[in-house]
Structures are given as structure tokens and as C-alpha cells.
Enzyme design. Structure first.
Site, PDB file in Angstrom:
ATOM      1  N   ASP A 163      -7.536  28.018  -2.217  1.00 35.63           N
ATOM      2  CA  ASP A 163      -7.971  27.676  -0.976  1.00 35.63           C
ATOM      3  C   ASP A 163      -9.399  27.902  -0.452  1.00 35.63           C
ATOM      4  OD1 ASP A 163      -7.537  26.021   1.615  1.00 35.63           O
ATOM      5  OD2 ASP A 163      -6.712  28.116   2.545  1.00 35.63           O
ATOM      6  N   ASN A 410      -3.896  36.738  -7.445  1.00 36.32           N
ATOM      7  CA  ASN A 410      -3.662  36.429  -6.030  1.00 36.32           C
ATOM      8  C   ASN A 410      -2.479  35.371  -6.131  1.00 36.32           C
ATOM      9  OD1 ASN A 410      -3.889  36.423  -2.784  1.00 36.32           O
ATOM     10  ND2 ASN A 410      -4.394  34.401  -3.367  1.00 36.32           N
ATOM     11  N   GLU A 411      -1.224  35.498  -5.521  1.00 37.33           N
ATOM     12  CA  GLU A 411      -0.376  34.390  -5.286  1.00 37.33           C
ATOM     13  C   GLU A 411      -0.090  33.553  -6.408  1.00 37.33           C
ATOM     14  OE1 GLU A 411      -0.995  32.162  -1.627  1.00 37.33           O
ATOM     15  OE2 GLU A 411      -0.532  33.843  -0.239  1.00 37.33           O
ATOM     16  N   ASN A 464       1.470  38.579   0.966  1.00 40.72           N
ATOM     17  CA  ASN A 464       0.869  37.675   1.785  1.00 40.72           C
ATOM     18  C   ASN A 464       1.954  36.976   2.523  1.00 40.72           C
ATOM     19  OD1 ASN A 464      -1.700  38.165   0.663  1.00 40.72           O
ATOM     20  ND2 ASN A 464      -1.555  36.489  -0.326  1.00 40.72           N
ATOM     21  N   TYR A 466       3.323  34.590   5.750  1.00 40.60           N
ATOM     22  CA  TYR A 466       2.846  33.796   6.677  1.00 40.60           C
ATOM     23  C   TYR A 466       4.360  33.393   7.628  1.00 40.60           C
ATOM     24  CZ  TYR A 466      -1.719  33.434   4.891  1.00 40.60           C
ATOM     25  OH  TYR A 466      -2.870  33.771   4.506  1.00 40.60           O
ATOM     26  N   TYR A 470       3.221  28.863   8.146  1.00 42.93           N
ATOM     27  CA  TYR A 470       3.846  27.908   7.097  1.00 42.93           C
ATOM     28  C   TYR A 470       5.468  27.941   7.237  1.00 42.93           C
ATOM     29  CZ  TYR A 470      -0.847  27.822   5.188  1.00 42.93           C
ATOM     30  OH  TYR A 470      -2.085  27.507   4.991  1.00 42.93           O
ATOM     31  N   GLU A 502      -2.070  39.480   3.581  1.00 43.43           N
ATOM     32  CA  GLU A 502      -2.509  38.360   4.174  1.00 43.43           C
ATOM     33  C   GLU A 502      -1.434  38.187   5.479  1.00 43.43           C
ATOM     34  OE1 GLU A 502      -3.413  34.702   2.135  1.00 43.43           O
ATOM     35  OE2 GLU A 502      -4.573  35.833   0.753  1.00 43.43           O
ATOM     36  N   TRP A 547      -5.627  37.819   7.471  1.00 39.84           N
ATOM     37  CA  TRP A 547      -6.168  36.557   6.776  1.00 39.84           C
ATOM     38  C   TRP A 547      -6.661  35.698   7.933  1.00 39.84           C
ATOM     39  CZ3 TRP A 547      -7.773  36.088   2.173  1.00 39.84           C
ATOM     40  CH2 TRP A 547      -8.179  34.883   1.592  1.00 39.84           C
ATOM     41  N   LYS A 566      -8.368  30.190   9.945  1.00 37.05           N
ATOM     42  CA  LYS A 566      -7.465  31.582  10.125  1.00 37.05           C
ATOM     43  C   LYS A 566      -8.433  32.896  10.581  1.00 37.05           C
ATOM     44  CE  LYS A 566      -3.558  30.141   7.776  1.00 37.05           C
ATOM     45  NZ  LYS A 566      -3.995  29.048   6.754  1.00 37.05           N
TER      46      LYS A 566
HETATM   47  C1  BDP Z   1      -2.713  31.937   1.020  1.00 36.45           C
HETATM   48  C2  BDP Z   1      -4.024  32.271   0.014  1.00 36.45           C
HETATM   49  C3  BDP Z   1      -5.312  32.133   0.735  1.00 36.45           C
HETATM   50  C4  BDP Z   1      -5.204  30.857   1.667  1.00 36.45           C
HETATM   51  C5  BDP Z   1      -4.139  31.156   2.686  1.00 36.45           C
HETATM   52  C6  BDP Z   1      -4.005  30.127   3.878  1.00 36.45           C
HETATM   53  O1  BDP Z   1      -3.985  33.524  -0.768  1.00 36.45           O
HETATM   54  O2  BDP Z   1      -6.446  31.961  -0.232  1.00 36.45           O
HETATM   55  O3  BDP Z   1      -6.635  30.602   2.396  1.00 36.45           O
HETATM   56  O4  BDP Z   1      -3.130  31.282   2.165  1.00 36.45           O
HETATM   57  O5  BDP Z   1      -3.291  29.103   3.456  1.00 36.45           O
HETATM   58  O6  BDP Z   1      -1.975  31.055   0.373  1.00 36.45           O
HETATM   59  O7  BDP Z   1      -4.702  30.016   4.692  1.00 36.45           O
END
Ligand code: BDP
Length: 592
Positions: A163, A410-411, A464, A466, A470, A502, A547, A566
């Protein structure tokens, strides 16, 4: 590979400036030997800078393939008898350097330096033509991975599962520099302390007969000396390198032969230790709590181009907001950034460019959904490139006191055995190359504690999460319940420190809502406060990285409004309301 520097025995010329620039639309630069002739072009491009946003032509911005940079360089008269090197601090993602039309080095991996010895191809006092071809293509074998697809009209398009925008070009400086024969080729320092005595264990690589080392404090007083390529310096009344309170000694190494000094090289050394004990992350034997961000090298016009004004300003904002650390998400940053963090006591989670090894993102970013690991996706060649990326990262950054944790990926998709096969060697390699720092990987929300197979392999678990964006979008009460349940799961299963690497919510600066609607500054603030309330219930949570530090450019997508929003700061580095919320919390946390 030591960063080039000027010393009594070394000289350096920085080649920043405006270079001739040509886009290789027909992919003919190699076959037509563009490097052997003046580039036939009206365009010029700045170095360092990503080239994409510099020009108004969308065909240049979205070009898939090679671009060519060229300039003349004069070798200083005094360099005869010296070894002459050319070095690029990075070329994203593949770089080929030519001297007078001849290829001298080729390097894959967009965020690492590479160099070549060009002594036999150039002459002191003479000019030569320096050409650098740079390729922005990402394939299933590169790190990060990507895939080039063909549109219905036959043109190529680069797809990828990460992203941030695929900025390319020469985003960092290019140099020529001189080194003497029998130069110092590498230095490794490992520091420790006991009571008020500090120790600097060093190892110096050189073909010279002998080595002398001296350590100086910040006032320039010599505080320790030693002889030999491998030894220990002992410092009484040591001043430790502390978070937000850096202290740097200067190690001066001299290589000698029977006639005297042949080479001199200086290295900044911060004396500090890093350890993981149970669920604590210890810096200088004291529990440390990370406050800060996942960041990006991202600015208007320059893209990922390094710029000292932007860098210093970003660090000033980090200090202002109460950040004591950040992650080099999702690739290694310019070495200037690492040096600056050393000088200012900011801790770094240092990450490879292994981002996007997760085909479940295909639904979000487009492209066919394939297995993440397999012959057509991440395969043995990809793994070889990942191992090389780990090697180069540790080689480049091993001496930075600011670097306290290596992040391997990462992820990525980590809930299947193939992930263990793919990442275990990289994790083991990091531990083998550096036994003094813990190793981590960054876990994605879709690989929870009862599914992820890579978590048992690392020293620190980085999550990470959300919840409230999300998942449980615009439902903070539910988000709090789910975040808490998840952290309970992780902390019951693993007795290691957990860093939330994140958490964040897209926010339009200037957007407001009395009802805390998503995308408003109020929602971002409420989201952060909800998250903090949950983190504070878990002693194993030893850090929070929002993040993102600032809004940044991404590949276009229906869920991206001119990029990812973000940021706690806007892309031009003005604070959103969230920045003030973070500042209030982190300033207090850092006073404890
Ligand atoms: C995570 C990723 C990051 C994205 C963020 C997002 O590590 O690179 O920018 O979420 O969705 O999946 O904002």
C-alpha cells in the site's frame, strides 16, 4: 560496506544534481548501448529524487521498465594511486552502473547501497561518463514482489500488493570516492556496560598490517585506546546512549603498515544494550515503551527522494509529538536517517522491503489471487533475494545504536506451513548475523494468535491491528471488545513483548463530525483513545506505533483518496487533531 566518508586518507565527491534523463519506453537502452553515447534526450532529472512526480507526463509516471540517468564526472587530480569507487546509495528497484559505456556493477533491491571499484577504468584528473540504468519492475522474485500485467491495449502495468506508490529512480545520492590501498573495509562494534564502565568490542577488516583505535567523547577528549584488529575498549564513567538522550562517542580507526598510517575511518558509537526478558523490552536494562509511528519515505514532488530539510523536519515533528521511536516501514531508509536517529536518540525498528507476500490482499489491490508461496509467486529465487536483503540490511545498519530490532517482513501470510519454510531461514540468518538484537516480523490481522505459525520463531511479536477501521468500522465499542480479546489471546499464548506496530484510521484533514463519523478528525482521535485504553490493560504491550506518521502516496484504489490518509500529520506535515492527542499521551508516557 562502510558508508563513504572524507578522512585524512579518503576523499569523496557527491554527485547530487541534475542529470540527463531518458525513459526507455521501447526497452532498447541495452541493445542500442545508450550508455556508450550521450543520452539522446531533452529531459533532465534531479538526483536524488524519485522521478515519477517530477514530470507532468503520465506516461513517465506510470512507465514500467528502465530509465537512464547520465552525467560527466571529473576525477580529482590528486586521486592517482588511490582506489577509486563509484557508489549508489540506492537504485529502485534494480540498478546498473556504467563507466564510459561499460557495465561495472548491477544490483537488485531498491533500498540498499551498492558500489564498484573503477580504478582501472578512469584516470585522475580526467573526465568520464557515468550512466545509471534503473528498473522499477517488481516480479514474483523481487523483494517486494509484484507482477507486470498487460492491458487490453498491449501496454504494461505494474501491479503489487503493498500500500505505497511504487516510486522509482535514484532516490539517494551517488558518489565517487577514493580509498587507499589496504583500506579499512569493514568495522563491527558491539557495546556493553557494567556499572559505570562501558565496553566497545570492535572488529576491523583490513589488509593492512596493524590497526590502532581510539575513542573520543563528545568534547573531543580521548577516553580509550587499543591496538589490534579485534579488541575491546574500556570507558570509565561511561555516558550511555539513551532513548531521547543520545550520547555518541567517536571511534577513530587507523590502519598502519611499516611506513605509517595507510587509512583512517571514523564511526559514531552509542554505548547501549538491548535485551528481551520475558515480556519486557529492555534498553540499558530498563523497560522501554515505544511511542511513535510506522513511517514512509514520502514527500510531494520528490517521492522517496532523500532530502535533509524534510528529514530534519520529520524528526522535529517526531520530537514535538512525543515519539521516541519509529519503524522503517516497509523498506530500509536512507543512511542519513539512521545517522540522524543515532544523534537524536530515536529508536528504530529496521525493516526489510519484504512487504506484500500476502495474496489475500489481491482482492483489495487488484490482480489475480494466487497462492502466496509457490512456483509462480514467492519461490526459491524470491527467498534467495530475501536472504540477500537481510544480509545487506544488517551489514549496512549493524553499528547504529538507534537500531534495536530487525523486522523481517510486514503482513505476510503466516498461517500456513509454507510461510515457515519461506521465512524461517531469514529469521535464523538475522540472528546468526547479529546476536545482539532481537528479531521480529510484523503480523497481519488475518493471522491471529491461534493461526500464525511464524510468531513462535521471533523474539518480539509485532501486531498491526485495525479494530475500528477495517473491522468493526465506525463501531468503537465493539472494536474495543475485539481488540482486548485478541490481545488476551496473544498474551496468554506467548510470554514475549508485544508492540502494536500499526493501528490507525483514514482521516481527511479538516473533516469534522459531531457524531464521530469515520474519516473525520474526531473519529481518528476517538479511535486512538479507544485503542490506548485497551493497550494500557496489558503489561506485555511495550509499544504503540500509529499508522502512519503522515499521509502518503499509494497506488490508486477505490479505498484510497489521493493516497493513504491515516497520517497523524498531513502529507505536508501539518498536524491533524490526532497529533495533539498523541502528543498529550506520549509526552506524559515519556516522562515516566
Ligand atoms: C497495513 C499495511 C500498510 C497499509 C495499512 C493501511 O501494513 O502498509 O498502508 O495497513 O491499510 O495493511 O492503511
Amino acid at each position: 560496506m562502510l558508508k563513504p566518508q572524507a578522512s585524512a586518507t579518503r576523499e569523496i565527491i557527491n554527485l547530487d544534481g541534475v542529470w540527463q534523463f531518458k525513459v526507455d519506453f521501447e526497452d532498447e537502452g541495452f541493445s542500442k548501448r545508450w550508455a556508450s553515447q550521450p543520452l539522446d534526450t531533452q529531459l533532465q532529472a534531479p538526483v536524488p529524487a524519485s522521478y515519477n512526480d517530477i514530470f507532468t507526463d503520465v506516461a513517465i509516471r506510470e512507465h514500467v521498465g528502465w530509465v537512464w540517468y547520465q552525467r560527466k564526472v571529473r576525477v580529482p587530480r590528486g586521486w592517482s594511486g588511490e582506489t577509486i569507487m563509484v557508489r549508489a546509495d540506492s537504485a529502485t528497484h534494480e540498478g546498473v552502473i556504467f563507466v564510459n559505456g561499460e557495465e561495472v556493477v548491477r544490483h537488485l533491491g531498491g533500498y540498499m547501497p551498492f558500489e564498484a571499484n573503477i580504478t582501472n577504468r578512469v584516470a585522475a584528473g580526467e573526465e568520464f561518463v557515468l550512466t545509471v540504468a534503473v528498473n522499477n519492475v517488481l516480479t514474483n522474485e523481487t523483494v517486494p514482489p509484484g507482477r507486470v500485467i498487460t492491458r487490453d491495449d498491449g501496454t504494461k502495468q505494474q501491479t503489487y500488493l503493498h500500500d505505497f506508490y511504487n516510486y522509482a529512480g535514484l532516490a539517494r545520492s551517488i558518489y565517487i570516492y577514493s580509498v587507499p590501498k589496504n583500506a579499512i573495509t569493514d568495522i563491527t562494534v558491539v557495546t556493553d556496560f557494567s556499572g559505570s564502565t562501558g565496553f566497545v568490542n570492535y572488529e576491523i577488516e583490513t589488509a593492512a598490517e596493524n590497526v590502532e583505535v581510539a575513542l573520543f567523547d563528545e568534547s573531543g577528549n580521548q577516553v580509550a585506546t587499543s591496538i589490534g584488529a579485534k579488541s575491546q575498549l574500556k570507558i570509565e564513567n561511561v555516558k550511555l546512549w539513551q532513548p531521547l538522550n543520545a550520547y555518541l562517542y567517536e571511534l577513530k580507526a587507523k590502519a598502519l603498515d611499516s611506513k605509517g598510517v595507510v587509512d583512517e575511518y571514523s564511526l559514531n558509537v552509542g554505548i547501549r544494550t538491548v535485551k528481551v526478558e520475558g515480556n519486557k523490552f529492555l534498553v540499558n536494562n530498563e523497560p522501554f515503551y515505544f511511542t511513535g509511528f510506522g513511517m514512509h519515505e514520502d514527500h510531494v514532488v520528490k517521492g522517496k527522494g532523500h532530502d535533509n530539510s524534510f528529514m530534519v523536519n520529520d524528526f522535529e515533528l517526531l520530537k514535538w509529538v512525543g515519539a521516541n521511536s519509529f519503524r522503517t516501514s516497509h523498506y530500509p531508509y536512507a543512511e542519513e536517517v539512521m545517522d540522524y536517529a543515532d544523534r537524536h536518540g530515536i529508536l528504530i525498528i529496521d525493516e526489510t522491503a519484504a512487504v506484500g507476500f500476502n495474496q489475500s490482499f489481491a482482492s483489495m489491490f487488484g490482480g489475480p489471487k494466487l497462492p502466496t508461496y509457490g512456483p509462480e509467486t514467492a519461490n526459491e529465487k524470491t527467498q534467495k533475494n530475501l536472504l540477500q536483503a537481510v544480509r545487506e540490511l544488517i551489514q549496512r545498519d549493524k553499528n547504529h545504536p538507534s537500531v534495536v530490532l530487525w523486522s523481517i517482513t510486514n503482513e505476510s501470510e503466516t498461517g500456513i506451513p509454507e510461510a515457515v519454510d519461506f521465512f524461517k531461514p531469514a529469521i535464523e540468518l538475522a540472528k546468526e548475523l547479529d546476536s545482539t538484537r532481537p528479531v521480529t516480523y510484523i503480523n497481519v490481522m488475518t493471522e491471529p494468535f491461534n493461526k500464525c505459525l511464524v510468531a513462535p520463531l521471533v523474539d518480539v511479536i509485532c501486531l498491526n491491528r485495525y479494530w475500528g477501521w477495517y473491522e468493526d468500522h465506525s463501531d468503537l465499542p465493539n472494536a474495543a471488545i475485539h481488540l482486548e480479546a485478541e490481545l488476551k489471546g496473544w498474551t496468554e499464548k506467548y510470554d514475549v513483548p508485544i508492540i502494536i506496530t500499526e493501528y490507525g484510521a483514514d482521516t481527511l484533514a479538516g473533516g469534522h463530525s459531531i457524531h464521530n463519523l469515520p474519516w473525520s478528525e474526531e473519529y481518528q482521535t476517538a479511535y486512538l483513545e479507544m485503542s490506548h485504553g485497551v493497550f494500557d490493560k496489558f503489561p506485555a504491550v511495550v509499544g504503540e506505533h500509529v499508522w502512519n506518521f503522515a499521509d502518503f502516496q499509494t497506488k490508486p484504489g477505490i479505498f484510497r483518496v489521493l493516497g493513504n490518509k491515516k497520517g497523524a500529520f498531513t502529507r505536508d506535515r501539518q498536524p491533524k487533531a490526532a497529533a495533539h492527542t498523541l502528543r498529550a499521551r506520549w509526552t506524559k508516557l515519556n516522562q515516566k
